[in-house]
Design a protein around this motif. Structure first.
Motif, PDB file in Angstrom:
ATOM      1  N   PHE A   1      66.505  70.626  68.438  1.00 19.33           N
ATOM      2  CA  PHE A   1      65.770  70.447  69.708  1.00 19.33           C
ATOM      3  C   PHE A   1      65.244  69.023  69.869  1.00 19.33           C
ATOM      4  O   PHE A   1      64.094  68.803  70.267  1.00 19.33           O
ATOM      5  N   GLY A   2      66.076  68.040  69.542  1.00 20.14           N
ATOM      6  CA  GLY A   2      65.701  66.643  69.712  1.00 20.14           C
ATOM      7  C   GLY A   2      64.792  66.093  68.636  1.00 20.14           C
ATOM      8  O   GLY A   2      64.373  64.932  68.715  1.00 20.14           O
ATOM      9  N   LEU A   3      64.497  66.882  67.617  1.00 18.03           N
ATOM     10  CA  LEU A   3      63.642  66.444  66.518  1.00 18.03           C
ATOM     11  C   LEU A   3      64.472  66.179  65.276  1.00 18.03           C
ATOM     12  O   LEU A   3      65.479  66.846  65.028  1.00 18.03           O
ATOM     13  N   GLU A   4      64.044  65.211  64.468  1.00 18.41           N
ATOM     14  CA  GLU A   4      64.682  64.920  63.189  1.00 18.41           C
ATOM     15  C   GLU A   4      63.748  65.388  62.073  1.00 18.41           C
ATOM     16  O   GLU A   4      62.646  64.862  61.918  1.00 18.41           O
ATOM     17  N   VAL A   5      64.198  66.373  61.318  1.00 19.39           N
ATOM     18  CA  VAL A   5      63.388  66.943  60.245  1.00 19.39           C
ATOM     19  C   VAL A   5      63.959  66.483  58.912  1.00 19.39           C
ATOM     20  O   VAL A   5      65.122  66.746  58.598  1.00 19.39           O
ATOM     21  N   ASP A   6      63.137  65.786  58.133  1.00 18.65           N
ATOM     22  CA  ASP A   6      63.558  65.275  56.834  1.00 18.65           C
ATOM     23  C   ASP A   6      62.851  66.078  55.742  1.00 18.65           C
ATOM     24  O   ASP A   6      61.683  65.814  55.438  1.00 18.65           O
ATOM     25  N   PRO A   7      63.521  67.074  55.141  1.00 23.04           N
ATOM     26  CA  PRO A   7      62.862  67.893  54.114  1.00 23.04           C
ATOM     27  C   PRO A   7      62.434  67.094  52.894  1.00 23.04           C
ATOM     28  O   PRO A   7      61.383  67.382  52.314  1.00 23.04           O
ATOM     29  N   ALA A   8      63.230  66.119  52.491  1.00 24.62           N
ATOM     30  CA  ALA A   8      62.893  65.338  51.309  1.00 24.62           C
ATOM     31  C   ALA A   8      61.673  64.445  51.565  1.00 24.62           C
ATOM     32  O   ALA A   8      60.757  64.365  50.751  1.00 24.62           O
ATOM     33  N   GLY A   9      61.660  63.761  52.718  1.00 31.08           N
ATOM     34  CA  GLY A   9      60.545  62.887  53.060  1.00 31.08           C
ATOM     35  C   GLY A   9      59.374  63.614  53.688  1.00 31.08           C
ATOM     36  O   GLY A   9      58.320  63.023  53.901  1.00 31.08           O
ATOM     37  N   ARG A  10      59.597  64.908  54.018  1.00 25.24           N
ATOM     38  CA  ARG A  10      58.561  65.749  54.635  1.00 25.24           C
ATOM     39  C   ARG A  10      58.021  65.107  55.918  1.00 25.24           C
ATOM     40  O   ARG A  10      56.815  64.985  56.120  1.00 25.24           O
ATOM     41  N   THR A  11      58.941  64.704  56.776  1.00 26.89           N
ATOM     42  CA  THR A  11      58.569  64.103  58.048  1.00 26.89           C
ATOM     43  C   THR A  11      59.325  64.769  59.194  1.00 26.89           C
ATOM     44  O   THR A  11      60.424  65.299  59.008  1.00 26.89           O
ATOM     45  N   VAL A  12      58.729  64.724  60.378  1.00 29.59           N
ATOM     46  CA  VAL A  12      59.376  65.151  61.613  1.00 29.59           C
ATOM     47  C   VAL A  12      59.245  63.999  62.600  1.00 29.59           C
ATOM     48  O   VAL A  12      58.146  63.472  62.802  1.00 29.59           O
ATOM     49  N   LYS A  13      60.368  63.609  63.220  1.00 35.21           N
ATOM     50  CA  LYS A  13      60.347  62.512  64.169  1.00 35.21           C
ATOM     51  C   LYS A  13      60.955  62.940  65.494  1.00 35.21           C
ATOM     52  O   LYS A  13      61.885  63.738  65.534  1.00 35.21           O
ATOM     53  N   ARG A  14      60.426  62.371  66.574  1.00 33.19           N
ATOM     54  CA  ARG A  14      60.995  62.544  67.896  1.00 33.19           C
ATOM     55  C   ARG A  14      61.359  61.168  68.427  1.00 33.19           C
ATOM     56  O   ARG A  14      60.492  60.318  68.584  1.00 33.19           O
ATOM     57  N   GLU A  15      62.651  60.930  68.625  1.00 28.27           N
ATOM     58  CA  GLU A  15      63.163  59.625  69.061  1.00 28.27           C
ATOM     59  C   GLU A  15      62.671  58.519  68.124  1.00 28.27           C
ATOM     60  O   GLU A  15      62.280  57.436  68.565  1.00 28.27           O
ATOM     61  N   GLY A  16      62.673  58.805  66.843  1.00 34.72           N
ATOM     62  CA  GLY A  16      62.300  57.816  65.840  1.00 34.72           C
ATOM     63  C   GLY A  16      60.816  57.677  65.587  1.00 34.72           C
ATOM     64  O   GLY A  16      60.406  56.953  64.666  1.00 34.72           O
ATOM     65  N   VAL A  17      60.004  58.364  66.363  1.00 37.87           N
ATOM     66  CA  VAL A  17      58.543  58.264  66.233  1.00 37.87           C
ATOM     67  C   VAL A  17      58.031  59.472  65.447  1.00 37.87           C
ATOM     68  O   VAL A  17      58.282  60.620  65.843  1.00 37.87           O
ATOM     69  N   PRO A  18      57.301  59.254  64.338  1.00 39.57           N
ATOM     70  CA  PRO A  18      56.804  60.384  63.532  1.00 39.57           C
ATOM     71  C   PRO A  18      55.825  61.247  64.319  1.00 39.57           C
ATOM     72  O   PRO A  18      55.009  60.758  65.096  1.00 39.57           O
ATOM     73  N   VAL A  19      55.931  62.552  64.115  1.00 37.78           N
ATOM     74  CA  VAL A  19      54.982  63.513  64.670  1.00 37.78           C
ATOM     75  C   VAL A  19      54.030  63.895  63.535  1.00 37.78           C
ATOM     76  O   VAL A  19      54.461  64.318  62.470  1.00 37.78           O
ATOM     77  N   ALA A  20      52.733  63.740  63.769  1.00 41.87           N
ATOM     78  CA  ALA A  20      51.748  63.988  62.720  1.00 41.87           C
ATOM     79  C   ALA A  20      51.557  65.485  62.498  1.00 41.87           C
ATOM     80  O   ALA A  20      51.039  66.199  63.362  1.00 41.87           O
ATOM     81  N   LEU A  21      52.007  65.975  61.335  1.00 38.47           N
ATOM     82  CA  LEU A  21      51.826  67.363  60.950  1.00 38.47           C
ATOM     83  C   LEU A  21      51.061  67.421  59.634  1.00 38.47           C
ATOM     84  O   LEU A  21      51.254  66.569  58.763  1.00 38.47           O
TER      85      LEU A  21
END
Length: 217
Positions: free
Chosen positions: A127-147
């Motif tokens: 859904f347009g998000l990049e989820v990195d399990p190893a880095g434990r990050t979620v990004k939207r259009e390259g911008v991290p989403v604070a979780l």
């Protein structure tokens, strides 16, 4: 995104594995024999091979000897569950050994563990998000989403099981561990925050009398 080769001569099982892993964000190819698997391995570099033992033409154990020099991670996924078979598979260099029948969630967890251990766990796009399990990050259009760490664990569980309704007690067990199952408000609040932060108000769906699910794209 990790690319996985499924080697199994039972089409129904291979299709189930492929569907399970595709819903978790992995790209998959299938091979119905050891010979077909060799042909695919010569043309494509895979991050992981799921390998049945009992195959036509070339057995899984024989194919493992072909795979070992390339260093491709391997998980045996087979009905041959005797101690001798498991020991043989692991001594040949397999990273794990799963006996059929298996639960889809267990398969995903074991696959992820091997990919993480071997440094091959890639980014999942949903859904347009990049989820990195190893880095434990979620990004939207390259911008991290604070979780928060707990929010990330919860969203990752939903991502890995896209299209599957997860029971509340399963979510609690996987994300919170031994938290009381009747503490439903905690889960509901985390879901509300995820919907707002990620903009997935419709995609993270409430399943009546069950729990929650992330819609499959």
């Amino acid at each position: 995104m990790a690319k996985i080769l499924i080697v199994d001569d039972e089409a129904a099982i291979a299709d189930l594995i492929e569907l399970t892993l595709a819903q978790a964000g992995y790209k998959c190819d299938t091979a119905a024999s050891g010979t077909e698997a060799e042909d695919k391995l010569e043309k494509t570099q895979y991050d992981l091979v799921l390998l049945d033992v009992m195959l036509p033409q070339i057995s899984g154990f024989e194919l493992m000897e072909y795979l070992q020099p390339a260093g491709t991670p391997v998980i045996f996924l087979t009905a041959k569950g005797t101690l001798a078979d498991r020991v043989r598979g692991l001594r040949l260099g397999a990273d794990d050994y799963i006996v059929k029948p298996f639960e889809p969630m267990e398969l995903i967890a074991r696959v992820e563990a091997v990919l993480r251990r071997t440094g091959r766990l890639g980014t999942v796009r949903v859904f347009g998000l990049e989820v990195d399990p190893a880095g434990r990050t979620v990004k939207r259009e390259g911008v991290p989403v604070a979780l928060t760490p707990r929010e990330f664990d919860l969203f990752l569980l939903l991502v890995r099981n896209r299209g599957l309704a997860l029971y509340r007690d399963v979510i609690y067990e996987r994300v919170w561990g031994d938290i009381a199952e009747d503490d439903t408000r905690t889960l509901d609040l985390h879901i509300q925050r995820l919907r707002k932060k990620l903009g997935l108000h419709k995609e993270i769906r409430t399943v009546y009398k069950i729990g929650y699910m992330l819609e499959a794209e």
